[in-house]
Motif scaffolding. Structure first.
Motif, PDB file in Angstrom:
ATOM      1  N   SER A  92       0.843  -1.202   0.000  1.00  0.00           N
ATOM      2  CA  SER A  92       0.000   0.000   0.000  1.00  0.00           C
ATOM      3  C   SER A  92       0.871   1.242   0.000  1.00  0.00           C
ATOM      4  CB  SER A  92      -0.927   0.029   1.221  1.00  0.00           C
ATOM      5  OG  SER A  92      -0.189   0.349   2.390  1.00  0.00           O
ATOM      6  N   GLY A  93       0.279   2.348  -0.439  1.00  0.00           N
ATOM      7  CA  GLY A  93       0.990   3.619  -0.442  1.00  0.00           C
ATOM      8  C   GLY A  93       1.400   4.039   0.955  1.00  0.00           C
ATOM      9  N   THR A  94       0.542   3.772   1.907  1.00  0.00           N
ATOM     10  CA  THR A  94       0.848   4.074   3.313  1.00  0.00           C
ATOM     11  C   THR A  94       2.144   3.393   3.724  1.00  0.00           C
ATOM     12  OG1 THR A  94      -1.469   4.330   3.940  1.00  0.00           O
ATOM     13  CG2 THR A  94       0.049   3.696   5.694  1.00  0.00           C
ATOM     14  N   TYR A 118      -1.234  14.355   1.403  1.00  0.00           N
ATOM     15  CA  TYR A 118      -1.520  13.106   2.115  1.00  0.00           C
ATOM     16  C   TYR A 118      -0.485  12.073   1.699  1.00  0.00           C
ATOM     17  CZ  TYR A 118      -4.078   8.874   3.553  1.00  0.00           C
ATOM     18  OH  TYR A 118      -4.457   7.674   4.124  1.00  0.00           O
ATOM     19  N   HIS A 119       0.091  11.413   2.689  1.00  0.00           N
ATOM     20  CA  HIS A 119       1.094  10.389   2.389  1.00  0.00           C
ATOM     21  C   HIS A 119       0.717   9.062   3.041  1.00  0.00           C
ATOM     22  CE1 HIS A 119       3.482  13.663   0.804  1.00  0.00           C
ATOM     23  NE2 HIS A 119       3.430  14.281   1.958  1.00  0.00           N
ATOM     24  N   GLY A 120      -0.583   8.809   3.160  1.00  0.00           N
ATOM     25  CA  GLY A 120      -1.024   7.613   3.852  1.00  0.00           C
ATOM     26  C   GLY A 120      -1.152   7.903   5.335  1.00  0.00           C
ATOM     27  N   GLU A 130       3.945  15.799  -2.280  1.00  0.00           N
ATOM     28  CA  GLU A 130       3.162  15.404  -3.454  1.00  0.00           C
ATOM     29  C   GLU A 130       3.465  16.472  -4.510  1.00  0.00           C
ATOM     30  OE1 GLU A 130      -1.129  14.077  -3.472  1.00  0.00           O
ATOM     31  OE2 GLU A 130      -0.990  14.797  -1.433  1.00  0.00           O
ATOM     32  N   ASN A 162      -4.489  15.373  -3.109  1.00  0.00           N
ATOM     33  CA  ASN A 162      -5.292  15.157  -1.910  1.00  0.00           C
ATOM     34  C   ASN A 162      -5.754  16.473  -1.300  1.00  0.00           C
ATOM     35  OD1 ASN A 162      -5.343  12.099  -1.331  1.00  0.00           O
ATOM     36  ND2 ASN A 162      -3.210  12.491  -1.877  1.00  0.00           N
ATOM     37  N   ASP A 171       6.401  11.856  -3.272  1.00  0.00           N
ATOM     38  CA  ASP A 171       5.305  10.908  -3.120  1.00  0.00           C
ATOM     39  C   ASP A 171       4.499  10.927  -4.416  1.00  0.00           C
ATOM     40  OD1 ASP A 171       3.052   9.450  -2.654  1.00  0.00           O
ATOM     41  OD2 ASP A 171       2.633  10.294  -0.676  1.00  0.00           O
ATOM     42  N   VAL A 201       2.535   8.386  -5.343  1.00  0.00           N
ATOM     43  CA  VAL A 201       1.523   7.322  -5.261  1.00  0.00           C
ATOM     44  C   VAL A 201       0.369   7.643  -6.205  1.00  0.00           C
ATOM     45  CG1 VAL A 201      -0.164   6.183  -3.765  1.00  0.00           C
ATOM     46  CG2 VAL A 201       2.161   6.604  -2.930  1.00  0.00           C
ATOM     47  N   MET A 202      -0.009   8.926  -6.242  1.00  0.00           N
ATOM     48  CA  MET A 202      -1.108   9.297  -7.118  1.00  0.00           C
ATOM     49  C   MET A 202      -0.629   9.684  -8.521  1.00  0.00           C
ATOM     50  SD  MET A 202      -4.185  11.943  -6.399  1.00  0.00           S
ATOM     51  CE  MET A 202      -4.998  10.999  -5.125  1.00  0.00           C
ATOM     52  N   LYS A 208      -0.976   2.968  -6.339  1.00  0.00           N
ATOM     53  CA  LYS A 208      -2.105   3.150  -7.250  1.00  0.00           C
ATOM     54  C   LYS A 208      -1.852   2.544  -8.643  1.00  0.00           C
ATOM     55  CE  LYS A 208      -4.417   6.434  -4.369  1.00  0.00           C
ATOM     56  NZ  LYS A 208      -3.818   7.365  -3.435  1.00  0.00           N
TER      57      LYS A 208
HETATM   58  C1  LIG Z   1      -3.402   7.209  -1.955  1.00  0.00           C
HETATM   59  C2  LIG Z   1      -2.168   7.904  -1.492  1.00  0.00           C
HETATM   60  C3  LIG Z   1      -1.356   7.392  -0.473  1.00  0.00           C
HETATM   61  C4  LIG Z   1      -1.756   6.206   0.346  1.00  0.00           C
HETATM   62  O1  LIG Z   1      -1.836   5.054  -0.409  1.00  0.00           O
HETATM   63  P1  LIG Z   1      -2.701   3.802   0.168  1.00  0.00           P
HETATM   64  O2  LIG Z   1      -2.465   2.735  -0.828  1.00  0.00           O
HETATM   65  O3  LIG Z   1      -4.109   4.302   0.242  1.00  0.00           O
HETATM   66  O4  LIG Z   1      -2.168   3.495   1.513  1.00  0.00           O
HETATM   67  C5  LIG Z   1      -0.164   8.026  -0.202  1.00  0.00           C
HETATM   68  N1  LIG Z   1       0.213   9.120  -0.885  1.00  0.00           N
HETATM   69  C6  LIG Z   1      -0.542   9.664  -1.851  1.00  0.00           C
HETATM   70  C7  LIG Z   1      -0.071  10.865  -2.585  1.00  0.00           C
HETATM   71  C8  LIG Z   1      -1.776   9.079  -2.172  1.00  0.00           C
HETATM   72  O5  LIG Z   1      -2.539   9.647  -3.108  1.00  0.00           O
END
Ligand SMILES: *Cc1c(COP(=O)(O)O)cnc(C)c1O
Length: 432
Positions: free
Chosen positions: A114-116, A142-144, A204, A209, A237, A239-240, A270
């Protein structure tokens, strides 16, 4: 009989709030969450059989649309060979090679679920690599939900950040500095005060977020300079944004504007899982080699690099490298944004919007915001009217004003046109 409502009632008896992740609950916008029965292409159908055009795509991963045949086939094939082994597989190596090929700032990568987990592990590694404790994050990013990252700004730079969740003791967030996004002066002040204690700065790069807010090029350049000057690791980060705003992630977008630009570490999630639980963090070889089993920074996972998830991720990454993929996705997203802008202007509704790759955001005020505080000035009653107006018309956007939106390669021109037409009707309601 509303099947969404009865499912929600059932869910609330057994799952806190009836959902397994808070924003799904529609708490911000009111009403009953839609329980998804199935999805195909750019659409999903709720428990009442009602069809929606989906602009969330599982909050980003579904960049090809739901049920893409090549992805489904790869997953089905992988499943027959076993779900999980707790021993290494070739596919993990293949996925790591693929990620490193597309994001050259990383020499090595570790896969997680997971991103978290990825963000939390990246911070542990940054602290382990530098022997320092403090980190910088930005309000609205947001970073989880790792403890040290659930924090908002205190009253000033000299004071500690405040935990945004019960259950996070102040001691756990005392090393997290929370700064305003795009504020260069504050950034300089923070480095001047805490430079030698900073393990990393996590950002980010295009925040998704707090709706959709870009880090300005001068701000990003200053982040890079200050991290280098003070020996702090610059952590993106993505993730998105990774494989969502550009094939090379947001770092490729900034590298076009800042020659030689790259972060020291990158966090991904993601899209790399294509909708399956998969995430990653990576960076330079000397830093990554500090991870267990080679080094002293511990990190592990029973399901890390899961064989079915890696098959899904690999098939997805393969599709987004097809010729014309990005030009097509960008054109669709741009036409959605342009259409919404024109419809809002027609109805005299103050509006602004922005997009990159297959990610977009819009605001019910005329100028694009630069930080979280401005995003949160959105008139939430107006946003809720817009949200429910669209939902009633079969258009599903994020049920909160501080979330970005996502277009997939499966969205057709007709889907975009239908969305703009629905929005035009709802804007009429807002202008009254
Ligand atoms: C979704 C997200 C996370 C967390 O990822 P999860 O898989 O939900 O734990 C972390 N950072 C960013 C930028 C995100 O958009």
């Amino acid at each position: 009989m509303d099947n969404n409502q009865s499912l929600f009632e059932r869910a609330q008896r057994v799952i806190p709030g009836g959902v397994n992740s808070p924003v799904r609950a529609f708490k911000a916008v009111g009403g009953t969450p839609r329980f998804v029965q199935r999805a195909q292409g750019p659409y999903f159908w709720d428990a009442n059989g009602k069809q929606y055009i989906d602009y969330i795509g599982s909050w980003g991963p579904i960049i090809l649309g739901h049920g893409h045949p090549a992805v489904v086939e790869a997953v089905q094939k992988a499943m027959l060979d076993g779900f999980s082994f707790g021993a290494p597989t070739e596919r993990e190596v293949e996925l790591a090679e693929e990620i490193l090929k597309l994001v050259p700032s990383m020499d090595m990568v570790r896969l997680v679920s997971s991103g978290t987990e990825a963000a939390m592990s990246a911070i542990r590694l940054a602290r382990g690599a530098t022997g320092r404790k403090k980190l910088i994050k930005f309000e609205g990013c947001y970073h989880g939900h790792a403890d040290a990252l659930l924090v908002k700004a205190g009253s000033g730079l000299a004071t500690n950040g405040l935990a945004t969740s019960a259950g996070v003791p102040p001691e756990v967030v005392q090393h997290t500095l929370v700064l305003e996004y795009n504020n260069i002066l504050q950034l300089e002040e923070a480095f001047a005060l805490h430079g030698p204690e900073l393990a990393c700065l996590m950002i980010e790069p295009i925040a998704g977020n707090m709706n959709f807010v870009r880090a300005s090029v001068p701000f990003m350049r200053r982040c890079r300079e200050l991290c280098t000057a003070h020996g702090a690791l610059f952590v993106f980060d993505e993730v998105m944004t990774g494989f969502r705003v550009h094939l090379g992630g947001a770092q490729a977008v900034y590298a076009q504007q800042i020659p030689g630009f790259e972060p020291d570490m990158t966090v991904m999630g993601k899209v790399i899982g294509g909708g399956m639980p998969l995430a990653a963090f990576g960076g330079k070889r000397e830093v990554m080699n500090l991870l267990a089993p080679l080094g002293a920074v511990y990190q592990a996972g029973t399901l890390s690099g899961n064989p079915v998830a890696t098959a899904c991720g690999l098939a997805t990454l393969k599709e987004i490298q097809q010729p014309g993929f990005w030009a097509g996705l960008e054109a669709k997203t741009q036409s959605l944004v342009d259409g919404l802008k024109a419809a809002a202007a027609q109805a005299d509704v103050p509006f602004s919007a922005d997009c990159q790759g297959g990610m977009f955001g819009f605001f019910l005020f005329p100028d694009l915001p630069q930080n979280y505080a401005t995003v949160m000035k959105t008139d939430s009653a107006k946003f809720n009217t817009l949200f429910h107006g669209l939902l009633d018309r079969g258009i599903y956007i994020a049920p909160a004003l501080y979330e970005a939106g996502f277009v997939s390669a499966a969205h057709t021109d007709a889907d975009i046109a239908a969305t703009v037409a629905a929005a035009a009707e709802v804007f009429q309601l807002l202008s009254k």
